[in-house]
Design an enzyme around this catalytic site. Structure first.
Site, mmCIF file in Angstrom:
data_model
loop_
_atom_site.group_PDB
_atom_site.id
_atom_site.type_symbol
_atom_site.label_atom_id
_atom_site.label_comp_id
_atom_site.label_asym_id
_atom_site.label_seq_id
_atom_site.Cartn_x
_atom_site.Cartn_y
_atom_site.Cartn_z
ATOM 1 N N ASP A 114 -3.971 -0.695 5.578
ATOM 2 C CA ASP A 114 -3.449 0.614 5.204
ATOM 3 C C ASP A 114 -2.103 0.959 5.840
ATOM 4 O O ASP A 114 -1.724 2.139 5.895
ATOM 5 C CB ASP A 114 -4.486 1.697 5.520
ATOM 6 C CG ASP A 114 -5.586 1.730 4.470
ATOM 7 O OD1 ASP A 114 -5.268 1.470 3.285
ATOM 8 O OD2 ASP A 114 -6.751 1.991 4.814
ATOM 9 N N ASP A 175 -7.354 -0.137 -3.374
ATOM 10 C CA ASP A 175 -6.438 0.781 -2.698
ATOM 11 C C ASP A 175 -5.188 0.064 -2.181
ATOM 12 O O ASP A 175 -4.123 0.655 -2.029
ATOM 13 C CB ASP A 175 -7.124 1.465 -1.500
ATOM 14 C CG ASP A 175 -8.591 1.788 -1.718
ATOM 15 O OD1 ASP A 175 -9.251 1.069 -2.493
ATOM 16 O OD2 ASP A 175 -9.077 2.729 -1.088
HETATM 17 N N1 GLY Z 1 -8.041 4.308 0.820
HETATM 18 C C1 GLY Z 1 -9.304 4.863 1.101
HETATM 19 C C2 GLY Z 1 -9.707 5.890 0.123
HETATM 20 O O1 GLY Z 1 -9.101 6.053 -0.916
HETATM 21 O O2 GLY Z 1 -10.674 6.576 0.428
#
Ligand code: GLY
Length: 393
Positions: A114, A175
Site C-alpha cells: 500500500d 487494490d
Molecule cells: N485497500 C484496502 C481496502 O480497500 O479496504
C-alpha cells in the site's frame, strides 16, 4: 502559488469543458461547500492522522498504527485543498503527516503493497508541488520497497505481510492497481525501466486473473509463491468467493485507467471500460452502492467509498474518449456524485467527516461509518470536475 507540477499523467479532454454548464455550476457549488467545511475541520484537526470519526470527531492513528494503509489520505486531502486554495493550514497539516509517516518507512513489518496509497498522497504530492529532495527521497524509497515485493515466478506484487510464515507470500489483491502509479512515478522520475516493467507485468497478471469474463473482479488471487502458478481466488472483503466487492470493482476500474494514462497500453483502457460497464450496469435504482453487488437481496449495507472511487475512474475513462462514448461514463459518474452529495454527505461544520455510510469489509462487525478515503476520493472527483485537481496517481 508559483506552482511546480512534476510528472502529471496526460488526459486528452478537459473534464470541466466536457460536462456542460449546469453540471459545472453544480460542481463549483459542491467544491465551495467542501472548502468551507474543510477549512474549519483542518484547523481543529491539526496533528491528527484520521481514519474515521467518533461522534463526528476525527480519531488519530499516530500512535495506534502509523503503518495503516489509509494514513496518507488526510495528507492527500490537504494537498488537494492547498492546490485549490493556497491556504497555508493545509500545507502545514500535510507536511506534519508526511514526516510522521517516516516511522512507517523505517518499519519493515509496516511496509506492504500500500505504499502508493501512503506516499503518492503525501511525499510525492509534496514533491510534485515543488517540495524538495527529502520528499523525493521518501517517494523513491517507498517505490523501491514496493518493487521489492515483486514475485518474478508469478509476475505479481505481493499484497499483505503475514507473521513470517509465508502464508500470504502468494497473495495479490485488486487494490494494488492503485499502488502501481508509485512505480510509474519512480520510472518517470529516474528513468529506470525496472519500475515500469514491474508495474506493467503486475497489471498484465491482474488483467488475466482478477478481471472476470463479465467485467467483475476478484478481490484476492492466490498464487503459488514458488512456481507462480494460480492456486485459487478468495472473497476477501466482499461477501464471498465469486462475489463482487464493490470497492474492489472500483479499485480495478480506476486502477486500470490509471495504468493506461501512464503507459498508453490500449488493453488497460479496454479493461477499465469492461469493469466500468459492469459497474454501471449494476448501479441500483437509488444510485447508492452496496458493499457487494452480489450480497443477499435482503441486505441493504452500503459503501459510499466505492461510489466515490468509481466516480474518479469513470471520469478518467471519460477524459480519454470522444462523444457519444464519453457521455456514458460522464453521466454515470455525475449520477453517483450527485447521489452522494444529496444523500450521503454531511455538510454540518461541527462534524469532521464528509461521507456517511462507508464500509470497510462485508464481514466486519461494524458497517456504514465514516472512512477518510471516502472523503478523499469524493473531493478528488469534485476537483476533477472543477479543474482544481492535483493529479496524485
Ligand atoms: N485497500 C484496502 C481496502 O480497500 O479496504
Amino acid at each position: 502559488m508559483g506552482e511546480i507540477v512534476r510528472n502529471q499523467a496526460v488526459r486528452y479532454y478537459s473534464l470541466p469543458e466536457c460536462i456542460g454548464p449546469e453540471a459545472a455550476a453544480w460542481a463549483e457549488e459542491v467544491a465551495g461547500k467542501i472548502k468551507a467545511k474543510l477549512l474549519v475541520v483542518a484547523e481543529r484537526s491539526q496533528g491528527k492522522v484520521p481514519f474515521t470519526t467518533v461522534d463526528g470527531v476525527f480519531d488519530d492513528w499516530t500512535e495506534k498504527n502509523i503503518s495503516w494503509w489509509t494514513n496518507g489520505f488526510w495528507g492527500g486531502m490537504m494537498w488537494q485543498l492547498y492546490h485549490a486554495t493556497g491556504e497555508e493550514i493545509y500545507r502545514r497539516n500535510a507536511l506534519e503527516l508526511e514526516e510522521k509517516l517516516d516511522r512507517n518507512l523505517m518499519s519493515a513489518a509496516g511496509m506492504d503493497h500500500d505504499s502508493g496509497f501512503k506516499w503518492l498522497t503525501t511525499a510525492v504530492a509534496d514533491y510534485r508541488l515543488g517540495g524538495g529532495e527529502v520528499s523525493r527521497n521518501r517517494g523513491l524509497l517507498a517505490a523501491d520497497n514496493l518493487a521489492g515485493r515483486f514475485n518474478p515466478a508469478g509476475r505479481f506484487l505481493r499484497a499483505w505481510n503475514d507473521n513470517g510464515d509465508g502464508s500470504r507470500a502468494g497473495w495479490a489483491i485488486v487494490d494494488c492497481m492503485m499502488n502501481l502509479p508509485l512505480l510509474y512515478w519512480a520510472y518517470e522520475e529516474i528513468k529506470d525501466p525496472r519500475f515500469l516493467q514491474i508495474a506493467t507485468m503486475h497489471a498484465d497478471t491482474a488483467q488475466k486473473y482478477f478481471v472476470r469474463e463479465d467485467g467483475s473482479a476478484n478481490h484476492i488471487v492466490e498464487f503459488d509463491p514458488v512456481t507462480g502458478d494460480f492456486v485459487r481466488t478468495h472473497g476477501g472483503q466482499g461477501y464471498g468467493e465469486g462475489s463482487s466487492w464493490t470497492r474492489g470493482q472500483s479499485w480495478a476500474l480506476y486502477g486500470f485507467v490509471l495504468s493506461y494514462l501512464h503507459t498508453k497500453e490500449e488493453s488497460y483502457l479496454n479493461t477499465a471500460k469492461r469493469v466500468a460497464n459492469y459497474f454501471i450496469a449494476n448501479i441500483p435504482e437509488s444510485g447508492l452502492i452496496p458493499v457487494d453487488f452480489r450480497q443477499p437481496v435482503d441486505c441493504s449495507l452500503e459503501d459510499s467509498t466505492a461510489a466515490a472511487i468509481a466516480s474518479c475512474g469513470l471520469l478518467e475513462i471519460a477524459g480519454q474518449l470522444e462523444e457519444p462514448e464519453r457521455g456514458v461514463y460522464l453521466r454515470a459518474a455525475l449520477r453517483l456524485l450527485r447521489t452522494l452529495e444529496q444523500k450521503r454527505c454531511n455538510w454540518d461544520l461541527s462534524c469532521d467527516h464528509l461521507l456517511e455510510k462507508c464500509t470497510s469489509a462485508f464481514h466486519d462487525q461494524k458497517h456504514e461509518f465514516a472512512l477518510i478515503y471516502g472523503d478523499y476520493f469524493f473531493l478528488e472527483a469534485i476537483w476533477k470536475l472543477t479543474g482544481e485537481e492535483l493529479f496524485i496517481w
